[in-house]
Enzyme design. Structure first.
Site: not given
Ligand code: 6PG
Length: 482
Positions: A11-12, A14, A103, A129-130, A184, A187-188, A191, A261, A288, A452
């Site tokens: 229950l965080a 998300m 994730n 995601s979202g 996913k 996707h990240n 992102e 993360k 980063r 080689h």
């Molecule tokens: C999503 C996001 C999510 C992710 C955050 C933080 O699809 O809703 O990608 O899953 O955890 O964006 O990601 P970072 O800390 O790696 O930037």
């Protein structure tokens, strides 16, 4: 009495928002959290006057689920997922379904799908995601794993998912084993790339063109009305407009050290393992890392010398070029991401539907954009498209953008503005379109110092060693690629 359509553990933010979303769509959800007080608080507040019910234990949770039981976890990736699976197993029966919506790292989902299948339990690893808003009102969902589970979870998943402009749910079955979490992860990674590209454009606007936050916001607003229309462009406009109490832009007060993360890093590592040049996402991760070296950069700023020349540009004309460069670089990043998924599908024997993946990303997720509609079209027309850049729309888009692309990077390089993602996108484009790269010299170097071996253009497949110095022996090393 088993009345719940699905159970949700965690229950965080998300978890709570997904439960409320499911409730909005008429599903009875049974909520569980390791800390009972969290369940009680949720039922008495956010879930008040809904048909959401609570559980006091894992056993109680499973007893309240209609068969086949469906339990979704929104818990921290790693050992917590395995721990909850172990707690659930004694109370589940053959054909019941466990869904991991965190994730999770895809190799873990590959493992879990296999081990649970041996126990007759259907495992689904789903990308979600979202963020908070997506979970509440329409996430992008990327479920993969045991295909037998899909018919039972499809009604819930497609009801709560975001909808594309044509009404199609941004959720479909991705594929076997860990493919849902793999998609996913990509996707990240994308992102990370999109965010890095936007940040580089922001720095060019600020440092190269001397634009104010409001001027930059106006530009992003304009771009958001055209082919760069996307969630990340939209929030960048809002962020640049956001004022602190003193009336100045809050963003300029934020410490320039990026967190991560790890999901984008996973994408970079996987691309190296798979031998696919996903250079833009890699540069985004390294950017980063470099940003986190704040103290060293502060010292370096007093030691290392940059250029003194400033290139005078026509701002309006240059901003158009900047938009073109951003669009072209974005195309390259997505092309690289789909190259990686194509290779993974081949390596794992997954049957990935790339048009479907683009549709899942069309709405609800962090990288949602109009642009993804074009990618969906490309893979709909040609599901086995070798490279996104070979689709006529994208071939044309990069061709027409390239002079602007080169102009923008040249200006940034001349002015000493770092553009790792923008620059690598053009380097990849130029590398890909060269039939001959300088690796012939590299092969000669490897053969010279390490025997080689190399192949001749006229006879690929036959490995040759040359005694370059006339002194070395004629023994060549065995051949292997890392
Ligand atoms: C999503 C996001 C999510 C992710 C955050 C933080 O699809 O809703 O990608 O899953 O955890 O964006 O990601 P970072 O800390 O790696 O930037």
């Amino acid at each position: 009495m088993a009345t719940a359509d699905i159970g949700l553990i965690g229950l965080a933010v998300m978890g709570q928002n997904l439960i409320l979303n499911m409730n909005d769509h008429g599903f009875v959800v049974c909520a569980y959290n390791r800390t009972q007080a969290k369940v009680d608080h949720f039922l008495a507040n956010e879930a008040k006057d809904t048909q959401i019910i609570g559980a006091t234990s894992i056993e109680d949770l499973c007893s309240k689920l209609k068969r086949p039981r469906k339990v979704m976890m929104l818990v921290k990736a790693g050992s917590a997922v395995d721990s909850f699976i172990d707690q659930l197993l004694p109370f589940l029966e053959q054909g019941d379904i466990i869904i991991d919506g965190g994730n999770s790292h895809f190799p873990d989902s590959v493992r879990r799908a296999k081990t649970l299948a041996e126990k007759g339990i259907l495992f689904v690893g789903s990308g979600v995601s979202g963020g908070e808003e997506g979970a509440r009102f329409g996430p992008s969902l990327m479920p993969g794993g045991n295909p037998q589970a899909w018919p039972f979870i499809k009604p819930i998943f497609q009801a709560i998912a975001a909808k594309a402009p044509d009404g199609a749910p941004c959720c479909d079955w991705v594929g076997e084993e860990g493919s849902g979490h793999y998609v996913k992860m990509v996707h990240n990674g994308i992102e990370y790339g999109d965010m890095q590209l936007i940040c580089e454009v922001y720095q060019i606007m600020k440092e190269g063109l001397g634009m104010s936050s409001d001027e930059m916001a106006d530009t992003f607003e304009e771009w958001n009305k055209g082919k760069l229309d996307s969630f990340l462009i939209e929030i960048t406009r809002d962020i640049l407009r956001f004022k602190d109490e003193d009336g100045t832009a809050l963003v300029e007060k934020i410490r320039d050290t990026a967190g991560q993360k790890g999901t984008g890093k996973w994408t970079g590592i996987d691309s190296l393992d798979r031998g696919i040049p996903v250079s833009l996402i890699g540069e985004a991760v390294y950017a980063r890392c470099l940003s986190s070296l704040k103290d060293e950069r502060t010292r370096a700023s007093k030691i290392l010398v940059g250029p003194t020349s400033q290139t005078a540009v026509d701002k309006s004309e240059f901003l158009d070029a900047l938009g073109e460069a951003l669009y072209a670089a974005k195309i390259v990043s997505y092309a690289q991401g789909f190259m990686l998924m194509r290779q993974a599908a081949s390596d794992y024997g997954w049957n990935l539907n790339f048009a479907g993946i683009a549709l899942m990303w069309r709405g609800g997720c962090i990288i949602r954009s109009a642009f993804l509609g074009k990618i969906k079209d490309a893979y709909t027309v040609n599901p086995s498209l070798e490279n996104l850049l070979f689709d006529p729309f994208f071939t044309e888009a990069t061709a027409t953008a390239q002079s602007a692309w080169r102009k923008v990077i040249a200006m940034a390089v001349t002015q000493g503005i770092p553009t790792p993602a923008l620059s690598t996108s053009l380097n990849f484009y130029d590398g890909l379109r060269h039939e001959m790269l300088p690796a012939n010299l590299l092969q000669a170097q490897r053969d010279y110092f390490g025997a080689h071996t190399y192949e001749l253009l006229s006879n690929p497949g036959t490995h040759i060693h040359t005694n370059w110095t006339g002194k070395g022996g004629n023994v060549s090393s065995t051949n292997y690629d890392a």
